[in-house]
Design an enzyme around this catalytic site. Sequence first.
Site: not given
Ligand code: FPP
Length: 253
Positions: A33, A81
């Site tokens: 996250d 998501n």
């Molecule tokens: C949450 O951060 C992250 C996600 C929903 C996506 C996770 C994906 C990756 C880390 C890349 C994955 C890549 C591979 C190769 C598996 P957020 O967007 O909710 O962050 P925030 O809480 O700061 O808004």
Amino acid sequence: MSMKIPFLNNKQTKENDTEKPENVPDHVAIIMDGNGRWAQRRGLPRIAGHKEGVSAVNKIVKAAVKANVKILTLYTFSTENWKRPRSEIDFILKLPKEFLHIYLPGLIANNVKINTIGDFDELPEHTKSAVQYAVDKTKDNDGMVLNFALNYGSRLEIIRAVKQIIDDIDQSKISLDALDDHEFSKYLFTNGLSDPDLLIRTGGEQRLSNFLLWQLAYTEFWFTDELWPDFNEKSFSVALEEYQRRKRRYGGI
Ligand code: FPP
């Protein structure tokens, strides 16, 4: 058997003589996250954080292999998501393909086996084909399992399991009496994988967000304020060191 002990320092060994020095968690699950905030703090669009998150994935996969972790499960895309803007969803769902395009040869060289959990069918074709290719290419590897949770949600997983169990009872494939937690586990996406020993969540929130609710029953939790793109080998080793200090009792004394 001598095992490399990359994460335990001398002090801990002395204080806990009964603790096996090779107390590395077999299965580490991570809620990655903080990508969006990482980008926003730099005045960048949220997707820049997801892109940077891919580099963190590579670092942590390498660190996990080196530490002798057996299974690394990464919460890559949840069933919730889909509520995000379409452009962000499309971007995130292209990342597995990008990641595998760059890193699959290295993963194969390191004997890593790719696996997925989640409702795979609902993913876009390009995501499915890239991931399926990697799963097929690595199916005979017997090193670390790199398990991508893709379109994964625990409640969906449990409801799906219950429906399949009812079907199997109707068809006399199993009996209601035989249903216990071991049998139930076989109906989950994680069938065949041990439960996580350690859950890491980056980004400062302390919740499970519909991740592995059944499987985390006895898991040790470790939360950090660090945002996922900043999470690195050092952060991972701190989490493993903390795990090595925990005493797991599984309800016993
Ligand atoms: C949450 O951060 C992250 C996600 C929903 C996506 C996770 C994906 C990756 C880390 C890349 C994955 C890549 C591979 C190769 C598996 P957020 O967007 O909710 O962050 P925030 O809480 O700061 O808004």
